[in-house]
Scaffold this active site. Structure first.
Site, PDB file in Angstrom:
ATOM      1  N   LEU A  68     -14.479  13.064  21.550  1.00 55.11           N
ATOM      2  CA  LEU A  68     -13.729  14.311  21.346  1.00 55.11           C
ATOM      3  C   LEU A  68     -12.264  13.913  21.333  1.00 55.11           C
ATOM      4  O   LEU A  68     -11.821  13.146  22.189  1.00 55.11           O
ATOM      5  CB  LEU A  68     -14.022  15.299  22.476  1.00 55.11           C
ATOM      6  N   PRO A 104     -12.727  11.495  10.852  1.00 52.42           N
ATOM      7  CA  PRO A 104     -12.204  10.983  12.109  1.00 52.42           C
ATOM      8  C   PRO A 104     -11.713   9.552  11.944  1.00 52.42           C
ATOM      9  O   PRO A 104     -12.268   8.791  11.157  1.00 52.42           O
ATOM     10  CB  PRO A 104     -13.409  11.049  13.065  1.00 52.42           C
ATOM     11  N   HIS A 126     -16.629   9.157   5.363  1.00 48.00           N
ATOM     12  CA  HIS A 126     -16.901   9.868   6.631  1.00 48.00           C
ATOM     13  C   HIS A 126     -16.071   9.346   7.795  1.00 48.00           C
ATOM     14  O   HIS A 126     -16.120   9.902   8.880  1.00 48.00           O
ATOM     15  CB  HIS A 126     -18.390   9.796   6.973  1.00 48.00           C
ATOM     16  N   GLY A 145     -14.671   3.307   9.160  1.00 46.90           N
ATOM     17  CA  GLY A 145     -15.556   2.194   8.805  1.00 46.90           C
ATOM     18  C   GLY A 145     -15.204   0.970   9.620  1.00 46.90           C
ATOM     19  O   GLY A 145     -14.048   0.547   9.674  1.00 46.90           O
TER      20      GLY A 145
END
Lengths: 478, 144
Positions: free
Chosen positions: A203, A375, A401, A404
């Site tokens: 988070l 993110p 996404h 990496g």
């Protein structure tokens, strides 16, 4: 591996061997040069062998070596004739990200970061060896979570209608089949609702430090200096076990369907087969668990902020911008060779990124393109993008996404050595609360590509466009 | 028991996305025993685990590859579902290629056992179990 340049940000692996379609990788020249001998490219080629694959076996610029599919892989497979592969979704079914905006300004809370981090750390369990914030559910109730997804959270007072509206699929796959989830998977998940997990899950509290598209940012209620919260987590042990259980069934069944693949982890069966239908029903149930999980953690975070700052919900203004999944298989219509076709789009470490006007995007932001949440590495920055029309033509509406990985966990731990990563991150303005030093070492920023470079490729290729950059100031890890 | 002792039982190899280990052993039973111990070491600081309880599991599969996958998956479930962590293990080869694995440990206590990180699953990707003139060896990639 032989690679052809399609353009400056797109590279093609021509068909060879059993490949049914070519492979295509989005990357800068520098990135592709680093990848040339990487097993991830072989994995792109292996995915191209799946029966029913359409167009290309795709990889996004955050591609790295996974198991079976590369991480960052996208495969669109004909829904009538093709196969479904649990390895194309991964163990963490519906691992995903949600981004929440607040009415707080960083300048106003800068002196209370440590208290906020402590409160969030206490409020959101990692879910290992401890009871979650939601007491262990009895199996019938857990099955209702699997059936109802984020709607279950709403019925329990953990979500608003607006939250559901801003979640991919509105936080619920209607096709979920809780009875296709094994008892072991249920037992693994029953104490984990509302838990973050460990590994790369976190988070992150951030402030917006750069806006690239003022119009879209404003429409999403974002401005410079604003505090946001990003939650990255998935379906926990329930999803991991669901993948494992069905992989075993599908691995044993695929020879009956005459399917032979170069990697057992790619195991696949026809979508319409009993095994394929059972997996998809179970996958959707696990995905519903994940949406419910992230929704509950959002609520826990909201309460932690309110208590720490002694403010009410209106002053805090917690509002979900969007929730995306990046490990999933979804049935979507796409235009292929001028014809609309129903495809089962596998995204393994890739985010749906539908372009402006798509009916799946919440009405309030439909004209902007779908929010895409990327993110970062908990040190540098994360990004908010929106999908572009070109994504619909080239990537089956998919984007990257995350950053990496570039470094194995073993190497990250070695390189971390005796360094005080907490202090190093604090010096960069990031307060970290984590349950173990090892998790911080394995996930240190240097273990990842620079997410800015990854996002840049997606923008240059016209797949998704940058809206805002989020600079972390507090990170909670499992 | 120290981390160095664990290092003689298995070693982590470089895998960008996930966690890979390599094991070698003079016998088949010892290979599986070392795999069981390796998993405990990846999950917690094994030196802090006390061997006060015993659990037994039996796994059965046609191929050693499946046996390795299934054994580690069963053990992962023992930890994640039942909350049991082991300090040591012994392995007995049974008829029909089955393994009887005895684990000695105790209930996992997050306040005493330092948790190292979650392991989501045991993958089949590049899974190796083989016997050669040098003995038995295995290679396993976990999703973490």
């Amino acid at each position: 591996m032989d690679l052809l340049r399609v353009h400056d940000y797109l590279w093609e692996i021509p068909r060879f061997g059993e490949m049914r379609v070519p492979g295509r990788i989005y990357a800068s020249e520098r990135m592709i040069n680093e990848l040339r001998d990487d097993p991830a490219l072989t994995q792109v080629a292996n995915v191209a062998c799946l029966p029913g694959i359409v167009g290309y076996s795709l990889a996004m610029p955050d591609i790295h070596w996974g198991y079976g599919f590369p991480i960052g892989g996208v495969a669109a497979i004909d829904a009538e004739e093709g196969v479904v592969s649990p390895g194309g979704v991964g163990y963490d079914i519906n691992c995903g990200v949600r981004l929440i905006r607040t009415r707080l300004r960083f300048a106003d809370i800068g002196d209370r970061i440590a208290q906020i981090a402590d409160a969030l750390y206490d409020a959101i369990p990692a879910g290992v060896g401890s009871e979650g914030a939601i007491p262990g559910l009895e199996i019938p109730e857990l099955k209702r979570v699997l059936r109802d997804g984020a709607n279950w959270a709403k019925a329990q007072g953990y979500a608003t209608a607006a939250d559901l509206e801003h979640t991919e699929e509105n936080g619920r796959f209607a096709g979920a089949d809780p009875d296709a989830v094994t008892e072991r998977a249920l037992l693994r998940g029953r104490r984990q609702l509302g838990t973050l997990g460990s590994g790369n899950h976190f988070l992150e509290c951030s402030r917006i430090d750069e806006i690239y598209d003022g119009e879209v940012a404003s429409a999403l209620g974002l401005e410079l200096g604003q505090v946001n919260v990003l939650i990255h987590s998935g379906s926990r042990g329930l999803g991991h076990q669901t993948c494992d259980d069905h992989l075993r069934i599908i691995g044993a069944a695929m020879a009956r369907y005459g399917i032979h693949l170069p990697d057992r982890q790619l195991a696949a069966v026809p979508i319409k087969s009993p095994e394929g239908r059972a997996y998809l029903g179970a996958m959707m149930a696990a995905a519903n668990f994940a949406w419910c999980n992230r929704q509950i953690m959002m609520n826990l975070a909201e309460r932690a902020f309110m208590q720490t700052l002694a403010i009410g919900p209106k002053d805090l203004g917690f509002a979900l911008i969007y929730d995306v999944c990046h490990n999933i298989a979804k049935f979507e219509e796409h235009v292929v060779d001028d014809k609309r076709r129903l495809l089962c789009v596998h995204r393994k470490g890739a985010t749906r990124a539908f372009g402006p006007g798509h009916p799946s995007i919440p009405a309030a932001v439909r004209d902007l393109g779908q929010p895409v949440l990327i993110p970062g590495d908990m040190g540098r920055y994360s990004f908010l993008l929106v999908g572009q029309a070109r994504a619909m033509r080239e990537t089956f509406g998919s984007s990257c996404h995350g950053a990496g990985r570039v470094m194995s966990r073993a190497r990250a731990k070695r390189e971390a050595g005796n360094r005080d990563l907490y202090s190093e991150l604090a010096a960069r303005g990031v307060t970290v609360r984590a349950r173990g030093r090892a998790s911080v070492a394995e996930e240190m920023p240097a273990a990842y590509k620079d997410v800015a470079e990854v996002v840049e490729v997606m923008e240059a290729a016209g797949v998704s466009r940058k809206v805002a950059r989020l600079k972390p100031f507090a990170v909670i890890k499992g | 028991m120290t981390q160095n002792e664990d290092a003689t039982l298995f070693r982590e190899f470089e895998h960008t996305g996930d966690l890979g280990i390599e094991l070698a052993a003079p016998t088949r039973a010892e290979l599986f025993r070392r795999a069981a111990i390796a998993l405990a070491s990846l999950l917690v600081e094994r030196a802090r685990v006390t061997a006060i309880e015993q659990r037994e599991i039996i796994v059965e599969a046609e191929a050693d590859l499946d046996l390795m996958h299934d054994l580690l998956t069963e053990l992962l479930a023992l930890f994640t579902v039942e909350g049991f962590i082991w300090r040591d293990a012994s392995v007995k080869e049974e008829a029909d290629r089955a393994l009887r694995v005895t684990l000695r440990g105790e209930p996992f206590d997050p306040t005493r056992h330092v948790f190292r990180g979650e392991i989501k699953a045991v993958t089949y990707h590049q899974l190796v179990v083989e016997n050669s003139a040098d003995g038995w060896r295995s290679r396993v990639i976990f999703d973490v």
